[in-house]
Design an enzyme around this catalytic site. Structure first.
Site, PDB file in Angstrom:
ATOM      1  N   CYS A 115       0.767  -1.149   0.069  1.00 24.26           N
ATOM      2  CA  CYS A 115       0.001  -0.109  -0.101  1.00 24.26           C
ATOM      3  C   CYS A 115       0.842   1.223  -0.005  1.00 24.26           C
ATOM      4  O   CYS A 115       2.293   1.114   0.327  1.00 24.26           O
ATOM      5  CB  CYS A 115      -0.957   0.105   1.199  1.00 24.26           C
ATOM      6  SG  CYS A 115      -0.139   0.431   2.909  1.00 24.26           S
TER       7      CYS A 115
ATOM      8  N   CYS B 165       2.737   1.973   3.237  1.00 19.94           N
ATOM      9  CA  CYS B 165       3.847   1.165   3.273  1.00 19.94           C
ATOM     10  C   CYS B 165       5.254   1.271   2.704  1.00 19.94           C
ATOM     11  O   CYS B 165       6.271   1.255   2.736  1.00 19.94           O
ATOM     12  CB  CYS B 165       3.577  -0.493   3.054  1.00 19.94           C
ATOM     13  SG  CYS B 165       2.835  -1.243   4.519  1.00 19.94           S
TER      14      CYS B 165
ATOM     15  N   CYS C 135      -2.679  -4.660   1.120  1.00 20.55           N
ATOM     16  CA  CYS C 135      -1.501  -4.549   1.227  1.00 20.55           C
ATOM     17  C   CYS C 135      -0.862  -5.857   1.909  1.00 20.55           C
ATOM     18  O   CYS C 135      -1.381  -6.685   2.743  1.00 20.55           O
ATOM     19  CB  CYS C 135      -1.195  -3.357   2.212  1.00 20.55           C
ATOM     20  SG  CYS C 135       0.597  -3.109   2.414  1.00 20.55           S
TER      21      CYS C 135
ATOM     22  N   CYS D 162       1.190  -4.835   5.426  1.00 14.05           N
ATOM     23  CA  CYS D 162       0.335  -4.342   6.668  1.00 14.05           C
ATOM     24  C   CYS D 162      -0.686  -5.218   6.819  1.00 14.05           C
ATOM     25  O   CYS D 162      -1.703  -4.992   7.648  1.00 14.05           O
ATOM     26  CB  CYS D 162       0.296  -2.773   6.815  1.00 14.05           C
ATOM     27  SG  CYS D 162      -0.852  -2.300   5.592  1.00 14.05           S
TER      28      CYS D 162
ATOM     29  N   ASP E 235      -1.594 -10.209  64.372  1.00 16.75           N
ATOM     30  CA  ASP E 235      -2.359 -11.461  64.247  1.00 16.75           C
ATOM     31  C   ASP E 235      -3.845 -11.079  64.599  1.00 16.75           C
ATOM     32  O   ASP E 235      -4.344 -10.026  65.124  1.00 16.75           O
ATOM     33  CB  ASP E 235      -2.046 -12.321  65.601  1.00 16.75           C
ATOM     34  CG  ASP E 235      -0.690 -13.035  65.276  1.00 16.75           C
ATOM     35  OD1 ASP E 235      -0.189 -12.918  64.012  1.00 16.75           O
ATOM     36  OD2 ASP E 235       0.023 -13.361  66.248  1.00 16.75           O
TER      37      ASP E 235
END
Length: 559
Positions: free
Chosen positions: A21, A24, A138, A141, A374
């Site tokens: 794409c 990218c 793509c 991605c 305690d």
């Protein structure tokens, strides 16, 4: 204008032809201009196609048309025909670059085709563009930078955040991506590596803009706008997490377990050994030649995109400190549960935590204190320092008056405990409660029973004993939860007050961690010396109160 150079053209062409794409492609070309990632992806694609258009017309390859021979320069009609033909060829070449497919030509997209209308609107104000056919998915991605950088997706994220009703001033965006995207990126890198070397480029794989960063640059402004203009920062107490998955390509990583088995170990709280960190480590180790045997370059074309999982919101913990008094001799400090059965109705921890958790709207809490008493021991005086970590609170800011009101709510909810000096503290301040724990001093009052009748003069010598060192073997009553050991503890001073022939009060100032009960009755000789040895008779403890815990924290709040 794209910040690309002439030598980038073959790389851009190869990436587009491989099915990357536009965003990218920018990442692989190491473009750091964030505004380019924010613009509509079809605009970036058109710029990239224009950038390589002259390469398309001069370099015959699998994705461009071969130009026709030039006619005589004086033939104007041929010039016009050539111009039209060149435009047609350029358009056809661009279509092929955008999406190589087996679909009939009529289904291929033209240069100005874009993403869906929601994507087109990402950088164009409130105007919604008409829907357009989606670009090919793509190969790197898997659609994350195509379908999820839109205003529509930003709106969905914002709605999810608003539904959770958190209080926040800034947000941090976190992104979780499928591990196989690392494999696909590595494959694409190897695909263009040769082109880069031929063009004498000095880029290395680490120069690629990380997918997470590119995604954040693309979408964070849209999310901020949808949340009313809140700032998206790199460090924030409030985190909005987005997770993506792509089941069809999960097997992309599996060959790495065979080639680099030492990188994949079962990890606690992880569903799969193919974590992102493990895959990255394996990709750093595997030789290129070995990778190419097992995985194609460029990566195969996906038939679907990543799916977005539920949005996760998380606020960092808020810490509340104070001091508590315990007035009951039948109340444990923390929930007392044996074999799934509650031994006590409630506990100090729960009585304090419930009003705090309700006010902070937290998802849980962690309680800690400076020592513990305690069940049958009271804590008097100024009380015992404690801290409460409120996990994932939806509200985090309170005024001093609001904290005082929460304190009053705790104190009126039960007559068994009371708190004071309630305040919000930092995580760093929590260390003050544990600092020098072995060196702190604590004061106690014990009601002691003696087997033989005593007079006042029989116990007065105890007042003169100072800095008495004890050797205490782990008491039998706590041996199930503490390691067997002999611990040295110091009794700094004692003071005895006669009550009747078989009872007296013993006030002690001791080193923190001293077992008072065992000092009084001896624990079958496991504590030496002990009060039985000092008085030369059997003694036992009937009641014990903690009078003070000498820790100067948290700060006192004036009434």
């Amino acid at each position: 204008m794209l910040p690309l150079k002439e030598k980038d053209k073959p790389v851009v062409q190869k990436l587009l032809s491989s099915g990357c794409c536009a965003r990218c492609v920018l990442r692989f070309c190491c473009v750091l201009v964030q505004s380019l990632y924010r613009q509509p992806v079809q605009d970036t694609l058109k710029q990239l196609q224009d950038f390589v258009s002259d390469l398309d017309s001069n370099t015959p390859n699998e994705s461009t048309a071969v130009p026709e021979p030039h006619p005589a320069s004086g033939d104007k009609s041929h010039d016009a025909t050539e111009t039209k033909q060149s435009e047609d060829e350029s358009e056809e070449g661009t279509r092929t670059v955008t999406k190589q497919s087996d679909d009939p030509p009529k289904k291929r997209m033209k240069l100005d085709d874009g993403l869906k209308g929601s994507e087109a609107s990402a950088g164009s104000g409130d105007a919604e563009a008409p829907p357009a056919p989606a670009l090919g998915h793509c190969v790197v991605c898997l659609g994350v930078l195509q379908e999820y950088c839109s205003r529509d997706h930003a709106r969905k994220v914002a709605e999810a955040v608003k539904t959770e009703d958190y209080h926040f001033e800034t947000i941090l965006l976190s992104v979780s991506l499928p591990a196989q995207l690392c494999v696909r990126e590595h494959s694409c890198w190897l695909h263009v590596k040769k082109e880069m070397r031929e063009k004498v480029m000095t880029r290395v794989k680490d120069d690629i803009v990380p997918l997470k960063e590119a995604f954040k640059w693309s979408v964070q402004g849209l999310i901020a706008t949808e949340l009313g203009g809140v700032s998206v920062v790199t460090r924030s107490a409030f985190e909005v997490g987005m997770e993506f998955k792509h089941s069809p390509t999960d097997s992309d990583c599996h060959f790495l377990a065979t080639t680099c088995p030492d990188c994949f170990r079962p990890t606690k709280n992880k569903d799969s050994v193919f974590t992102r960190a493990a895959v990255i480590k394996a990709l750093e180790k595997i030789p290129d030649s070995k990778f190419l045997i097992h995985y194609p370059t460029p990566p195969g074309r996906p038939t679907s995109i990543c799916t977005s999982q539920a949005i996760q919101c998380l606020h960092t913990s808020i810490y509340v400190a104070g001091r508590y008094n315990k007035y009951s001799r039948s109340l444990s400090q923390t929930p007392w549960i044996i074999d799934g059965r509650r031994m006590m109705e409630s506990s100090v921890e729960e009585l304090i935590a419930e009003p705090l958790a309700s006010s902070f709207r937290s998802k849980g809490f962690n309680f800690s204190s400076s020592g513990r008493e305690d069940v049958d021991v009271r804590t008097l005086g100024k009380g015992r320092p404690f801290a409460m970590e409120m996990l994932n609170p939806h509200r985090y800011r309170f005024t001093k008056m609001e904290m005082k009101k929460i304190q009053e709510t705790i104190n009126t909810s039960s007559d068994k405990i009371a708190v004071r000096d309630l305040q919000i503290v930092t995580r760093e301040c929590m260390g003050h409660m544990k600092e020098g724990e072995e060196d702190k001093t604590k004061s106690y009052t014990a009601l002691v029973w003696t087997q033989k009748p005593i007079e006042k003069d029989d116990i007065i010598f105890l007042d003169d004993i100072k800095e008495l060192t004890l050797d205490q073997k782990t008491p039998l009553r706590v041996l199930h939860r503490r390691a067997l050991a002999v611990r040295q503890r110091v009794i700094h001073s004692m003071n005895a007050s006669f009550r009747d022939p078989h009872h007296f009060y013993l006030r002690l100032k001791t080193q923190a961690g001293t077992y008072i009960k065992e000092f009084v009755h001896g624990d079958f000789g496991r504590t030496k010396p002990n009060l039985c040895q000092l008085l030369k008779m059997d003694t036992d403890i009937l009641e014990l109160d903690v009078e003070s815990v000498d820790v100067d924290w948290p700060p006192t709040i004036p009434e």
